[in-house]
Design a protein around this motif. Structure first.
Motif, PDB file in Angstrom:
ATOM      1  N   PHE A 279      10.327   9.819  -3.917  1.00 50.63           N
ATOM      2  CA  PHE A 279      10.051   8.435  -3.529  1.00 50.63           C
ATOM      3  C   PHE A 279      10.722   8.082  -2.200  1.00 50.63           C
ATOM      4  N   LYS A 280      11.740   8.871  -1.800  1.00 55.01           N
ATOM      5  CA  LYS A 280      12.411   8.590  -0.528  1.00 55.01           C
ATOM      6  C   LYS A 280      11.522   8.862   0.673  1.00 55.01           C
ATOM      7  N   ALA A 281      10.470   9.663   0.490  1.00 56.73           N
ATOM      8  CA  ALA A 281       9.584   9.953   1.621  1.00 56.73           C
ATOM      9  C   ALA A 281       8.906   8.686   2.135  1.00 56.73           C
ATOM     10  N   ALA A 282       8.649   7.750   1.220  1.00 57.00           N
ATOM     11  CA  ALA A 282       8.017   6.504   1.651  1.00 57.00           C
ATOM     12  C   ALA A 282       8.950   5.670   2.515  1.00 57.00           C
ATOM     13  N   ALA A 283      10.261   5.884   2.371  1.00 59.41           N
ATOM     14  CA  ALA A 283      11.219   5.083   3.143  1.00 59.41           C
ATOM     15  C   ALA A 283      11.130   5.386   4.625  1.00 59.41           C
ATOM     16  N   SER A 284      10.849   6.670   4.994  1.00 62.15           N
ATOM     17  CA  SER A 284      10.755   7.021   6.419  1.00 62.15           C
ATOM     18  C   SER A 284       9.596   6.318   7.094  1.00 62.15           C
ATOM     19  N   GLU A 285       8.521   6.056   6.350  1.00 64.97           N
ATOM     20  CA  GLU A 285       7.358   5.376   6.929  1.00 64.97           C
ATOM     21  C   GLU A 285       7.594   3.879   7.062  1.00 64.97           C
ATOM     22  N   LEU A 286       8.309   3.288   6.113  1.00 64.92           N
ATOM     23  CA  LEU A 286       8.498   1.832   6.115  1.00 64.92           C
ATOM     24  C   LEU A 286       9.798   1.394   6.786  1.00 64.92           C
ATOM     25  N   LYS A 287      10.718   2.327   7.001  1.00 61.63           N
ATOM     26  CA  LYS A 287      12.047   1.938   7.468  1.00 61.63           C
ATOM     27  C   LYS A 287      12.025   1.186   8.798  1.00 61.63           C
ATOM     28  N   PRO A 288      11.270   1.646   9.855  1.00 56.30           N
ATOM     29  CA  PRO A 288      11.268   0.868  11.108  1.00 56.30           C
ATOM     30  C   PRO A 288      10.734  -0.545  10.918  1.00 56.30           C
TER      31      PRO A 288
ATOM     32  N   SER B 172       0.827  -1.206   0.000  1.00 59.06           N
ATOM     33  CA  SER B 172       0.000   0.000   0.000  1.00 59.06           C
ATOM     34  C   SER B 172       0.861   1.255   0.000  1.00 59.06           C
ATOM     35  N   VAL B 173       1.917   1.263   0.822  1.00 56.83           N
ATOM     36  CA  VAL B 173       2.788   2.438   0.887  1.00 56.83           C
ATOM     37  C   VAL B 173       3.529   2.632  -0.429  1.00 56.83           C
ATOM     38  N   LEU B 174       4.038   1.537  -1.025  1.00 60.20           N
ATOM     39  CA  LEU B 174       4.763   1.642  -2.289  1.00 60.20           C
ATOM     40  C   LEU B 174       3.854   2.119  -3.414  1.00 60.20           C
ATOM     41  N   LYS B 175       2.642   1.579  -3.454  1.00 57.68           N
ATOM     42  CA  LYS B 175       1.698   2.041  -4.476  1.00 57.68           C
ATOM     43  C   LYS B 175       1.333   3.508  -4.265  1.00 57.68           C
ATOM     44  N   GLY B 176       1.185   3.887  -3.000  1.00 56.99           N
ATOM     45  CA  GLY B 176       0.892   5.286  -2.726  1.00 56.99           C
ATOM     46  C   GLY B 176       2.020   6.198  -3.185  1.00 56.99           C
ATOM     47  N   ALA B 177       3.282   5.760  -2.936  1.00 54.15           N
ATOM     48  CA  ALA B 177       4.426   6.557  -3.379  1.00 54.15           C
ATOM     49  C   ALA B 177       4.474   6.634  -4.903  1.00 54.15           C
ATOM     50  N   SER B 178       4.207   5.495  -5.564  1.00 52.42           N
ATOM     51  CA  SER B 178       4.199   5.487  -7.031  1.00 52.42           C
ATOM     52  C   SER B 178       3.117   6.409  -7.569  1.00 52.42           C
ATOM     53  N   SER B 179       1.960   6.373  -6.935  1.00 54.34           N
ATOM     54  CA  SER B 179       0.862   7.246  -7.370  1.00 54.34           C
ATOM     55  C   SER B 179       1.236   8.704  -7.205  1.00 54.34           C
ATOM     56  N   GLN B 180       1.891   9.024  -6.099  1.00 55.33           N
ATOM     57  CA  GLN B 180       2.310  10.411  -5.884  1.00 55.33           C
ATOM     58  C   GLN B 180       3.320  10.850  -6.947  1.00 55.33           C
ATOM     59  N   VAL B 181       4.256   9.952  -7.290  1.00 53.20           N
ATOM     60  CA  VAL B 181       5.249  10.295  -8.312  1.00 53.20           C
ATOM     61  C   VAL B 181       4.578  10.509  -9.659  1.00 53.20           C
ATOM     62  N   GLN B 182       3.661   9.629 -10.015  1.00 50.29           N
ATOM     63  CA  GLN B 182       2.962   9.784 -11.293  1.00 50.29           C
ATOM     64  C   GLN B 182       2.143  11.067 -11.321  1.00 50.29           C
ATOM     65  N   THR B 183       1.518  11.396 -10.197  1.00 49.41           N
ATOM     66  CA  THR B 183       0.763  12.651 -10.114  1.00 49.41           C
ATOM     67  C   THR B 183       1.686  13.847 -10.284  1.00 49.41           C
ATOM     68  N   ALA B 184       2.888  13.766  -9.670  1.00 49.88           N
ATOM     69  CA  ALA B 184       3.848  14.866  -9.802  1.00 49.88           C
ATOM     70  C   ALA B 184       4.342  14.999 -11.232  1.00 49.88           C
ATOM     71  N   ILE B 185       4.514  13.861 -11.903  1.00 55.77           N
ATOM     72  CA  ILE B 185       4.946  13.909 -13.304  1.00 55.77           C
ATOM     73  C   ILE B 185       3.886  14.561 -14.177  1.00 55.77           C
ATOM     74  N   ARG B 186       2.624  14.143 -13.956  1.00 59.78           N
ATOM     75  CA  ARG B 186       1.537  14.759 -14.729  1.00 59.78           C
ATOM     76  C   ARG B 186       1.398  16.236 -14.396  1.00 59.78           C
ATOM     77  N   GLY B 187       1.648  16.580 -13.149  1.00 57.77           N
ATOM     78  CA  GLY B 187       1.539  17.979 -12.760  1.00 57.77           C
ATOM     79  C   GLY B 187       2.639  18.844 -13.348  1.00 57.77           C
ATOM     80  N   SER B 188       3.788  18.195 -13.699  1.00 52.72           N
ATOM     81  CA  SER B 188       4.893  18.960 -14.299  1.00 52.72           C
ATOM     82  C   SER B 188       4.699  19.184 -15.785  1.00 52.72           C
ATOM     83  N   GLY B 189       3.589  18.671 -16.368  1.00 50.27           N
ATOM     84  CA  GLY B 189       3.315  18.872 -17.784  1.00 50.27           C
ATOM     85  C   GLY B 189       3.976  17.858 -18.667  1.00 50.27           C
ATOM     86  N   SER B 190       4.465  16.747 -18.098  1.00 52.19           N
ATOM     87  CA  SER B 190       5.133  15.701 -18.875  1.00 52.19           C
ATOM     88  C   SER B 190       4.327  14.438 -18.798  1.00 52.19           C
ATOM     89  N   ASN B 191       4.588  13.564 -19.721  1.00 56.32           N
ATOM     90  CA  ASN B 191       4.005  12.234 -19.643  1.00 56.32           C
ATOM     91  C   ASN B 191       5.128  11.213 -19.534  1.00 56.32           C
TER      92      ASN B 191
END
Length: 777
Positions: free
Chosen positions: A286-295, A250-269
């Motif tokens: 994508f490193k932000a997800a590491a702080s949540e999963l690291k422990p 769930s966390v990895l998919k959420g991070a991937s979704s955030q990255v894809q959203t950021a890419i679309r928001g930057s005007g790129s595909n």
């Protein structure tokens, strides 16, 4: 000391007179007088015995008087006694001795009395001690009885305490063992609670407690219902690990979704992501997800020694690689496709490998944020790295298959072997070790393609080379080269390759390119094949040149190019020998014929003509050394050239010497007929062919050849062989042969001709001949 007046007798008078004379003659010193005075005082102070009183005893025969002092006298402390005879003296001395003895015995008698009194006292004390000891023995016996009873009581108390402690410990141990089983209900309640989730503070402690319970139940299968409890504990563990897997996904998919959203928001595909967006979005965010999963990931990595945790860690690796691959794959395809459209194969290989190494290094760093303990093993990233490497390989392989240029293929080998594998991978460490198998696979394909193209090049450009008229235009080709060089200021080596025969140039060029690009075993086979074909091609060209120009041009052409070939292959540190193995079935026909004639049985397994032996081929081995063959051909060509030049110059002399030798042999054999014998019996100088004028004619002819033909030969040698030392080495045996021919003729003339006749012949002195030959060189 006061003394009574003594009666004057003769003895006394003599005594006093002697004493007076002695006193006068030997006076005492003051020290001696003081000693006598001290001795007198000591003697005077000694008391008389108490039973001896001061009295005077009269005597008849003696006038001696002695004064004594009584110890009881107050004035002098003694008494005076006058002894007038010997009897009185002896009596006085006896009394004195008895008194002294009594005095001495009295002291000891008093001491004995004291000792006796002390002994009586000690006897009384000993009696008291004996009585005390008896009382003490009775007391000790009573104490021992009390101590024995006390010890018995203490031992009984200790046994009771030990038994109590053992029972307490047993109860505690039983309780501690039961705690693991009792935990099933507590853990089940907690895990099935609606408030339980991965982010709860109680999750990891409960998971650790569950692991401890499973370990304990597994190590104690002898307890009742341990198998049932183990199954239930494992069910809870599977549920917990499933929750972890779902949470990580769930966390990895959420991070991937955030990255894809950021890419679309930057005007790129996905197909047009810029490099700046790629670095800032795909990796940094994508490193932000590491702080949540690291422990959580660190906790399960620390327990990866257990099978179930190792499996969940591997599953998390796989999920991570899938999510990362879904983000990176399209961007990687975009970059490599751009490289493939814009760049040639060497540039594509260099750019593609550099970009792939950059991506892999960034992915390894990001992977280390999620799985710090697992990042050391680069195989954990294989599900991510291998697909990316495969795409680069799939892009390069079709281009490699169609690449036929040896220079491009050699450049590819240098790029991969030196730049990528040798420098960049070694410098960046083990984080890029996952790329090595793919890069080595690409390098192996390049080697394979390079080997195939090299064999094709050797076969088509060297072995099957068809020379043109320009290629065989010798010596005109060399003369034009010299003219061109003399007209320009270019260095002599600038156009040296233009005078080479094309197969030689292609052979040297090909081997120089392949030497550092192929494995030694492969290069050895190619080098042997190339040298062998090149040598054959040069020999064929030499024969053609001999027909088109002169035989000497063909020989010098062959010597020139064989020398160049030998010189050019010398730096290669290899053996130009290969062993060919082939199967020989030539013996099968004879065996089959014998079987058909009935001379051998097809199924006779005990004989050498059995089916197995009949159908078994023979292995024939043959070793070919191209370098030795080259040396052999070069040596034979040089010998042929030397003999041809020698024959060109001194052939008349050699023919004459040979003819004379034949005549002498015929005379010595004795098999001639009479007519021939009459002819041969004449002297040599009388023979028609050996007349002095005839000999002079052949000597003049040889001299003319030395003056005219030999310089032409040297000019041609200089044209073909630019190195003076090479020409010297080749001309030395020619000079020796010419001198040797003159020596033979000179020896023959000396033995058969007169001096006048030798002058008619006009032989040149040997020293002058040698000087003439040296000038020609």
């Amino acid at each position: 000391m006061a003394t009574a007046s003594l009666p004057k007798s003769e003895a006394v008078s003599k005594g006093y007179n002697f004493a007076s004379t002695w006193e006068q003659n030997a006076p005492l010193t003051e020290q001696q007088k003081a000693a006598i005075l001290a001795l007198s005082n000591a003697v005077a102070e000694r008391p008389f015995p108490p039973n001896l009183s001061q009295e005077q005893v009269p005597g008849k025969d003696s006038n001696l008087s002695i004064a004594t002092k009584d110890s009881t006298s107050e004035d002098t402390g003694g008494m005076d006694a006058v002894l007038v005879n010997t009897h009185q003296f002896y009596k006085w001395f006896t009394d004195l001795e008895s008194a002294m003895k009594y005095e001495t015995e009295e002291k000891y008698r008093l001491y004995v009395n004291t000792l006796m009194e002390r002994i009586q006292i000690c006897d009384g004390i000993l009696q008291q001690v004996d009585d005390t000891l008896n009382l003490f023995s009775e007391l000790q016996s009573l104490h021992q009885t009390v101590a024995t009873k006390t010890k018995t009581l203490h031992d009984a108390c200790d046994r009771l305490l030990i038994e109590k402690q053992r029972l307490i410990e047993f109860a505690e141990a039983l309780r501690s063992k039961l705690n693991y089983f009792d935990e099933l209900e507590n853990v089940s309640t907690s895990f099935y609670s609606p408030n339980m989730n991965i982010g709860s503070e109680q999750f990891l402690p409960l998971l650790k407690r569950l692991d401890d319970c499973i370990s304990y139940v597994e190590s104690n299968p002898q307890y009742a219902e341990s198998g049932v409890y183990l199954v239930k504990f494992r069910q809870l563990q599977s549920r917990a690990l499933g929750m972890i897997r779902s949470h990580v996904l769930s966390v990895l998919k959420g991070a991937s979704s955030q990255v894809q959203t950021a890419i679309r928001g930057s005007g790129s595909n996905k197909t047009t992501v810029s490099e700046g967006v790629e670095a800032s979005v795909i990796y940094v965010r994508f490193k932000a997800a590491a702080s949540e999963l690291k422990p959580l990931l660190g906790e399960i990595e620390s327990r990866s020694t257990r099978k179930e945790y190792a499996q969940i860690v591997t599953e998390c690796h796989r999920l991570y690689c899938e999510q990362r691959l879904s983000l990176v794959k399209s961007i990687l395809h975009q970059r490599i496709s751009e490289f493939a459209r814009k760049e040639a194969l060497p540039s594509l290989t260099r750019s593609g490998c550099a970009y792939l190494m950059q991506v892999c290094q960034l992915e390894h760093q990001l992977f280390d944020h999620f799985f710090p303990s697992s990042s050391r093993d680069v195989s954990n990233l294989a599900p991510l790295i291998d697909p990316m490497c495969t795409y680069l390989y799939d892009t390069l392989r079709p281009k490699l298959i169609h690449e036929a240029n040896l220079d491009s293929l050699c450049e590819l080998v240098d790029i991969l072997k030196i730049e990528v594998l040798g420098e960049q991978l070694s410098r960046r460490g083990e984080s890029l070790a996952g790329l090595r198998p793919t890069l080595q696979r690409i390098l192996a394909d390049i080697h394979e393609r390079l080997t195939f193209c090299a064999r094709t090049h050797i076969r088509e450009e060297i072995a099957n080379y068809r020379p043109s008229d320009v290629d065989l235009d010798y010596p005109a080709k060399l003369e034009r080269s010299i003219e061109t060089t003399s007209d320009t200021t270019v260095d002599d080596n600038s156009d040296v390759f233009r005078t080479w025969y094309q197969p030689l140039e292609k052979t040297v060029s090909c081997l120089s390119k392949l030497y550092h690009c192929l494995e030694p075993a492969v290069f050895t086979g190619l080098a042997q094949e190339a040298v062998e074909f090149c040598s054959i091609s040069i020999q064929n060209a030499s024969k053609s040149i001999a027909k088109r120009s002169t035989p000497m041009d063909g020989q010098l052409f062959l010597i020139k190019h064989l020398l160049i070939l030998r010189e050019q292959i010398a730096p290669f540190d290899i053996e130009f020998s290969v062993t060919h193995k082939e199967l020989d079935f030539s013996h099968l026909l004879e065996h089959l014929r014998r079987i058909l004639r009935g001379q051998a049985s097809l199924f006779d397994w005990s004989r050498s003509t059995s089916l197995a032996r009949t159908l078994s081929p023979r292995v024939l081995e043959s070793q070919i050394d191209a370098k030795k063959e080259l040396e052999k051909n070069l040596k034979a060509t040089c010998e042929e050239f030397i003999m041809s030049v020698t024959k060109l110059v001194v052939d008349p002399m050699l023919s004459f010497v040979t003819k004379v030798t034949a005549v002498k042999v015929a005379l010595s054999s004795g098999n001639q007929d009479q007519k021939l014998d009459s002819v041969l019996a004449k002297p040599l100088k009388n023979q028609a062919f050996a007349a002095p004028d005839k000999v002079a004619e052949l000597v003049q002819k040889v001299g003319t050849a030395i003056e005219q033909e030999l310089p032409k030969v040297m000019t041609k040698m200089k044209l073909y062989l630019r190195n003076p030392s090479t020409r010297t080495i080749l001309f030395k045996p020619i000079k020796t042969n010419i001198v040797e021919a003159h020596l033979q003729l000179q020896t023959l003339l000396k033995s058969e001709y007169s001096v006048d006749e030798m002058e008619i012949v006009g032989m040149v002195p040997i020293q002058d001949l040698q000087a003439q030959l040296d000038n020609i060189l």
